[in-house]
Structure formats: C-alpha cells, structure tokens
Design an enzyme around this catalytic site. Structure first.
Site, mmCIF file in Angstrom:
data_model
loop_
_atom_site.group_PDB
_atom_site.id
_atom_site.type_symbol
_atom_site.label_atom_id
_atom_site.label_comp_id
_atom_site.label_asym_id
_atom_site.label_seq_id
_atom_site.Cartn_x
_atom_site.Cartn_y
_atom_site.Cartn_z
ATOM 1 N N CYS A 1 -27.911 2.135 -40.333
ATOM 2 C CA CYS A 1 -28.925 1.092 -40.509
ATOM 3 C C CYS A 1 -29.826 0.992 -39.277
ATOM 4 C CB CYS A 1 -28.212 -0.239 -40.770
ATOM 5 S SG CYS A 1 -29.257 -1.690 -40.687
ATOM 6 N N CYS B 1 -30.087 -2.481 -37.740
ATOM 7 C CA CYS B 1 -28.810 -2.809 -37.075
ATOM 8 C C CYS B 1 -28.788 -2.209 -35.670
ATOM 9 C CB CYS B 1 -27.629 -2.258 -37.863
ATOM 10 S SG CYS B 1 -27.415 -2.968 -39.510
#
Length: 151
Positions: free
Chosen positions: A75, A78
């Site tokens: 991600c 993230c």
C-alpha cells in the site's frame, strides 16, 4: 487520556519481554523501566504487533489507549504514512501505545476489526474500539486526532 476517574497507577505491557508492569501515572513521563527485563517501557516508536497473541496481550493487559495503524506493505499511502506514524509515537507516548498491524501478515486481525481500507487507524481502549480513521495522515493530524478522542 481522560481526566475523569484517572487511576493512581496503570498496567503497561513491556514492548520487549511482554511482562505487565504497574506504573504510577505520575511516573509515566519519567522513562519507567520494565521490572522484569529492565528495558524502557517507552521508546517513542511504534510496536509491530504481527502476532494475534501478542496483539491480544497488549490489548487486554495494558491500560494505555492503543492506537493501531492497520497497513500492508504493498500500500503506497501506508508506506507514505509510516514516518508520520513514528513521529506521532514520539509525541503521544507515554499517554498512548502506538502499534502497527500488517494486515497481510495477520489477516485475522484485519478481519476481526473489519478493516476495509488501509491505512486505517483504530483507537482501542479497555479492549474495545472507540474511534477509527481511514486514510493517510500526517504526524500532526494523527496526534491531533488521537488527543481529540474522548473515552
């Protein structure tokens, strides 16, 4: 933390040996050490709680609010938020324990908390979720969000 009914001492799980320590609230900011392993109870860094039993120990045995970043290595947002989360840990400890849960490594925790998008921050107090915020945030926003929660 809430100022209503603040206890004199709190249970805090050691991030190194997982022993539960009793720490006087007045001593939280004085760099307390673990009674078992003698290492610092707070390091200004988040904990990787990528094991269900370890996660549950911190959730059930520690009386500190647990701020969890549910993330995954693939991600992009993230990975972009990771340094901000670490900066927030430096500012929020010892009033909060910050932890990261890799939903790829521990899908059971992602499922248990019904994580639908990542990154997602969840604030857990007394073993239950009290607040949630999806999406990447900067350090100042993480700190502001966590401190604004009432529990």
């Amino acid at each position: 933390m809430s100022t209503v009914d603040t206890p004199e001492a709190l249970h805090v799980v050691c991030p190194h040996c997982q022993t539960t320590n009793r720490v006087r609230v007045a001593q939280l900011g004085q760099a307390p050490d673990c009674g078992q392993c003698k290492k610092p109870l707070f390091s200004g860094q988040s904990l990787a709680l990528d094991d269900v039993a370890l996660f549950d120990r911190h959730l059930s045995r520690s009386q500190l609010p647990l701020l969890v970043d549910f993330w995954a290595p693939w991600c992009g947002p993230c990975r972009m938020m990771a340094p901000a989360f670490e900066q927030a840990a430096q500012q929020l400890e010892p009033q909060f324990r910050l932890a990261k849960v890799n939903t790829e490594a521990v899908p059971a925790l992602g499922a248990r908390f019904q994580i639908r998008s990542i990154p997602t921050l969840a604030l857990l107090v007394g073993g239950r979720e009290v607040a949630r915020q999806a999406g990447a945030m900067g350090a100042a926003d993480i700190v502001r969000w966590a401190r604004s929660q009432r529990f």
